[in-house]
Write a protein that holds these residues in place. Structure first.
Motif, PDB file in Angstrom:
ATOM      1  N   ALA A 269      38.979  34.516 -49.499  1.00 53.64           N
ATOM      2  CA  ALA A 269      38.727  33.463 -48.591  1.00 53.64           C
ATOM      3  C   ALA A 269      40.218  32.841 -48.140  1.00 53.64           C
ATOM      4  N   SER A 270      40.309  32.105 -47.158  1.00 52.02           N
ATOM      5  CA  SER A 270      41.754  31.352 -46.880  1.00 52.02           C
ATOM      6  C   SER A 270      41.850  30.471 -47.551  1.00 52.02           C
ATOM      7  N   ASN A 271      40.695  29.609 -48.072  1.00 49.10           N
ATOM      8  CA  ASN A 271      40.627  28.351 -48.693  1.00 49.10           C
ATOM      9  C   ASN A 271      40.349  28.642 -50.290  1.00 49.10           C
ATOM     10  N   ASP A 272      40.800  27.907 -51.209  1.00 48.33           N
ATOM     11  CA  ASP A 272      40.368  27.818 -52.598  1.00 48.33           C
ATOM     12  C   ASP A 272      40.425  26.720 -53.275  1.00 48.33           C
TER      13      ASP A 272
ATOM     14  N   ALA B  57      20.993  41.972 -49.663  1.00 43.06           N
ATOM     15  CA  ALA B  57      19.749  40.958 -50.167  1.00 43.06           C
ATOM     16  C   ALA B  57      20.388  40.154 -51.313  1.00 43.06           C
ATOM     17  N   LEU B  58      21.709  40.208 -51.688  1.00 40.83           N
ATOM     18  CA  LEU B  58      22.325  39.205 -52.397  1.00 40.83           C
ATOM     19  C   LEU B  58      23.787  38.705 -52.070  1.00 40.83           C
ATOM     20  N   SER B  59      23.822  37.456 -52.006  1.00 41.86           N
ATOM     21  CA  SER B  59      25.140  36.919 -51.669  1.00 41.86           C
ATOM     22  C   SER B  59      25.253  35.773 -52.922  1.00 41.86           C
ATOM     23  N   VAL B  60      26.498  35.769 -53.590  1.00 47.28           N
ATOM     24  CA  VAL B  60      27.118  34.768 -54.464  1.00 47.28           C
ATOM     25  C   VAL B  60      28.175  34.012 -53.685  1.00 47.28           C
ATOM     26  N   LEU B  61      28.097  32.709 -53.427  1.00 43.23           N
ATOM     27  CA  LEU B  61      29.289  31.944 -52.701  1.00 43.23           C
ATOM     28  C   LEU B  61      29.456  30.948 -53.748  1.00 43.23           C
ATOM     29  N   THR B  62      30.869  30.469 -53.628  1.00 46.50           N
ATOM     30  CA  THR B  62      31.286  29.114 -53.883  1.00 46.50           C
ATOM     31  C   THR B  62      31.717  28.480 -52.677  1.00 46.50           C
TER      32      THR B  62
ATOM     33  N   GLU C 164      44.760  25.470 -65.450  1.00 49.85           N
ATOM     34  CA  GLU C 164      44.234  26.306 -64.562  1.00 49.85           C
ATOM     35  C   GLU C 164      44.061  27.665 -64.880  1.00 49.85           C
ATOM     36  N   ILE C 165      42.815  28.245 -64.834  1.00 53.95           N
ATOM     37  CA  ILE C 165      42.652  29.584 -65.206  1.00 53.95           C
ATOM     38  C   ILE C 165      42.865  30.660 -63.845  1.00 53.95           C
ATOM     39  N   GLU C 166      42.306  30.097 -62.527  1.00 59.34           N
ATOM     40  CA  GLU C 166      42.662  30.871 -61.716  1.00 59.34           C
ATOM     41  C   GLU C 166      42.196  30.032 -60.257  1.00 59.34           C
ATOM     42  N   ARG C 167      42.230  30.809 -58.925  1.00 58.82           N
ATOM     43  CA  ARG C 167      41.725  29.897 -58.210  1.00 58.82           C
ATOM     44  C   ARG C 167      40.503  30.473 -57.587  1.00 58.82           C
ATOM     45  N   ILE C 168      39.391  29.889 -57.029  1.00 56.29           N
ATOM     46  CA  ILE C 168      38.427  30.097 -56.673  1.00 56.29           C
ATOM     47  C   ILE C 168      38.157  30.211 -55.229  1.00 56.29           C
ATOM     48  N   PRO C 169      37.649  31.135 -54.502  1.00 58.54           N
ATOM     49  CA  PRO C 169      37.742  31.350 -53.251  1.00 58.54           C
ATOM     50  C   PRO C 169      36.639  30.323 -52.761  1.00 58.54           C
ATOM     51  N   LEU C 170      36.852  29.642 -51.474  1.00 54.91           N
ATOM     52  CA  LEU C 170      35.822  28.800 -50.852  1.00 54.91           C
ATOM     53  C   LEU C 170      35.130  29.535 -49.536  1.00 54.91           C
ATOM     54  N   ALA C 171      34.029  29.635 -49.615  1.00 55.52           N
ATOM     55  CA  ALA C 171      33.535  30.407 -48.157  1.00 55.52           C
ATOM     56  C   ALA C 171      33.575  29.581 -46.989  1.00 55.52           C
ATOM     57  N   SER C 172      34.033  30.367 -46.095  1.00 59.80           N
ATOM     58  CA  SER C 172      34.072  29.818 -44.646  1.00 59.80           C
ATOM     59  C   SER C 172      32.878  29.969 -44.102  1.00 59.80           C
TER      60      SER C 172
ATOM     61  N   ALA D 232      26.878  28.928 -56.140  1.00 58.84           N
ATOM     62  CA  ALA D 232      27.472  28.774 -57.830  1.00 58.84           C
ATOM     63  C   ALA D 232      28.121  27.521 -57.983  1.00 58.84           C
ATOM     64  N   ALA D 233      28.047  26.847 -59.083  1.00 58.32           N
ATOM     65  CA  ALA D 233      28.837  25.896 -59.218  1.00 58.32           C
ATOM     66  C   ALA D 233      30.460  25.933 -59.306  1.00 58.32           C
ATOM     67  N   LEU D 234      31.162  25.157 -58.638  1.00 56.60           N
ATOM     68  CA  LEU D 234      32.738  25.456 -58.572  1.00 56.60           C
ATOM     69  C   LEU D 234      33.222  25.466 -59.700  1.00 56.60           C
ATOM     70  N   ASP D 235      32.858  24.720 -60.755  1.00 53.57           N
ATOM     71  CA  ASP D 235      33.483  24.446 -62.200  1.00 53.57           C
ATOM     72  C   ASP D 235      33.152  25.800 -63.078  1.00 53.57           C
ATOM     73  N   THR D 236      32.039  26.439 -62.717  1.00 55.06           N
ATOM     74  CA  THR D 236      31.754  27.528 -63.574  1.00 55.06           C
ATOM     75  C   THR D 236      30.973  28.720 -62.790  1.00 55.06           C
ATOM     76  N   PRO D 237      31.996  29.270 -61.974  1.00 56.01           N
ATOM     77  CA  PRO D 237      31.200  30.501 -61.100  1.00 56.01           C
ATOM     78  C   PRO D 237      31.122  31.703 -61.754  1.00 56.01           C
ATOM     79  N   GLY D 238      31.822  32.011 -62.810  1.00 55.21           N
ATOM     80  CA  GLY D 238      32.016  33.145 -63.442  1.00 55.21           C
ATOM     81  C   GLY D 238      30.646  33.953 -63.701  1.00 55.21           C
ATOM     82  N   PRO D 239      29.879  33.261 -64.491  1.00 58.56           N
ATOM     83  CA  PRO D 239      28.487  34.286 -64.796  1.00 58.56           C
ATOM     84  C   PRO D 239      27.769  34.457 -63.778  1.00 58.56           C
TER      85      PRO D 239
END
Length: 470
Positions: free
Chosen positions: A14-17, A196-201, A28-36, A172-179
């Motif tokens: 994503a363009s924003n994270d 039939a499945l999407s998982v977004l932050t 910081e562990i990494e940057r999480i993408p934010l869906a547009s 998913a939660a921004l603080d814990t998206p990994g699982p």
């Protein structure tokens, strides 16, 4: 695994994270993408389009998908647990327990399918007709999940949706998206239709777009009361389940096993650093056992180890972030300034908070009225059980309460009197059986989770009425 958005079977950047931070090291562990907005739209379009495929999956096909997902997760229990601990700060042993609970939730959904598709016969008053009814998938589901149980609370939305044949979007939660991202990866290895499945932050604006969209037929939200009730006003005509906050109380009657209660309630109050909507926050103890219990409770609390959540000997990890830790500290200070006294005052190191036990907390203090969501409990005494019931019922919340007694009449009185979604006997308010109906009353929410109940809330009931030739 590196975090990407999972949109209709494809991994995307994503363009924003947003920064993903280790709550223990505060690095910081990494940057999480934010869906547009465009990515959210494609998730919605795919969910709507895929329903024609998912609703045709047979019971056997859906059971196979759940079984395959169970197998994939069971081979990676350690990896899932480490991800939970790393991102949420939950103690590793508790995280491993969460993984096992998620597996049990999958099993329960699969077992529920054994009878779920049966047509249920009704005996009509009009004998010239026959009536049966059944449950049919409602369509695309939106699941919005919190940080504190980032696998099992996702599973309580995801597995029922798959079981009945509904496409699902997980925010998913921004603080814990990994699982949740790991789940998306593993579901992608099964026969579940990819679209039939999407998982977004994403940020709040995009979450609200998802909630408002008429293509979503069911919203299942777990989180704060403030956010949950707001989302309900935005949800329009869709079905809604809200599992919101609590202010859980436990009543110890004079016949309670105080030694066992002290040990159980120490973990019930301070496990997961108190970051559970059913964490024990208030313990009411009958006068005759008050001092004995308080002494034992402090002893058991002092046995709990606080520290690096990845260390296997640790019982209590971190608060999720600095803001949460500071809020809890401020509520403790407010209660003390208002006249409460500290039986045990926990220290703070970074995002680690050691347990705090207070007594004589005034009724107007935030700690008495609201959900603290931290490792703090206050203890008070009572003389008559009915007064203790009244005190718990005065709360605006009604998610979980517990009573300790061996008296059958008291147990039944608690069950019939306490205005809570679940009443626990001789255990902590923080206990949850994943098969049981789970949800609250008053400001704690509406609807029920638990596979048997969630699966039906993700369906429409349809009746078949036939004229019978005489």
């Amino acid at each position: 695994m590196k975090k990407h958005l999972y949109i209709a079977g494809n991994w995307e950047e994503a363009s924003n994270d947003h920064p993903l931070v280790n709550s223990y090291t505060q690095k910081e562990i990494e940057r999480i993408p934010l869906a547009s907005a465009e990515q959210v739209e494609r998730s919605l379009a795919a969910a709507e389009a895929s329903f024609s495929e998912t609703k045709k999956l047979s019971v056997g096909e859906r059971k196979d998908i759940l079984h395959d997902l169970h197998t994939l997760i069971s081979h990676q229990e350690k990896e899932y647990a480490e991800c939970i601990s790393l991102e949420s700060g939950k103690a590793y042993q508790s995280a491993l327990g969460e993984v096992k609970r998620a597996l049990a939730t999958l099993e329960l959904c699969s077992e529920e399918l054994n009878t779920f598709s049966e047509r249920i016969k009704i005996q009509p008053k009009n004998t010239s007709h026959s009536v049966v009814y059944g449950y049919f998938p409602i369509g695309p589901v939106l699941g919005i999940t919190p940080f504190n149980f980032p696998l099992n609370l996702v599973m309580h939305k995801l597995a029922p949706a798959l079981a009945v044949g509904n496409p699902i979007i997980i925010k998913a939660a921004l603080d814990t998206p990994g699982p949740a991202m790991m789940l998306a990866r593993d579901i992608g290895k099964t026969a579940w239709p990819k679209k039939a499945l999407s998982v977004l932050t994403c940020k709040h604006e995009q979450s609200e777009t998802l909630v408002k969209d008429d293509r979503i037929k069911k919203l299942s939200f777990t989180g704060s009361a403030e956010v949950g009730w707001k989302l309900k006003t935005l949800a329009g005509k869709k079905k809604v389940t809200l599992e919101l906050g609590g202010n859980a109380g436990v009543i110890l009657c004079d016949d309670a096993n105080v030694h066992r209660a002290a040990k159980v309630l120490a973990m019930g109050a301070f496990g997961n650093a108190g970051q559970s909507c059913i964490s024990t926050q208030h313990i009411l103890v009958q006068d005759s056992i008050y001092e004995t219990f308080l002494t034992l409770f402090v002893e058991e609390t002092n046995k709990l180890m606080v520290g690096d959540p990845l260390e296997p000997t640790i019982h209590i990890g971190t608060m999720i972030h600095e803001k949460a830790a500071s809020k809890v500290e401020s509520w403790i200070e407010e209660a003390l300034q208002a006249g409460a006294s500290a039986v045990l005052r926990g220290k703070r190191e970074g995002n680690l908070l050691w347990p705090t036990i207070l007594k004589n907390v005034p009724h107007h203090a935030k700690l008495f009225q609201e959900e603290v969501f931290g490792p703090v409990v206050h203890v008070s005494s009572f003389s008559k059980v009915e007064k203790a019931f009244d005190l718990l019922n005065a709360s605006r919340y009604g998610l979980s309460a517990a009573v300790w007694t061996e008296d059958e009449k008291r147990k039944e009185l608690a069950f019939s009197t306490l205005e809570y979604g679940q009443v626990i006997v001789n255990d902590s308010s923080s206990f949850r059986d994943d098969a049981a109906p789970y949800g609250g009353v008053k400001d704690s929410g509406i609807g029920r989770e638990g596979p048997h109940f969630a699966m039906r809330e993700m369906c429409e009931i349809k009746a078949l009425v036939q004229f019978r030739n005489q």
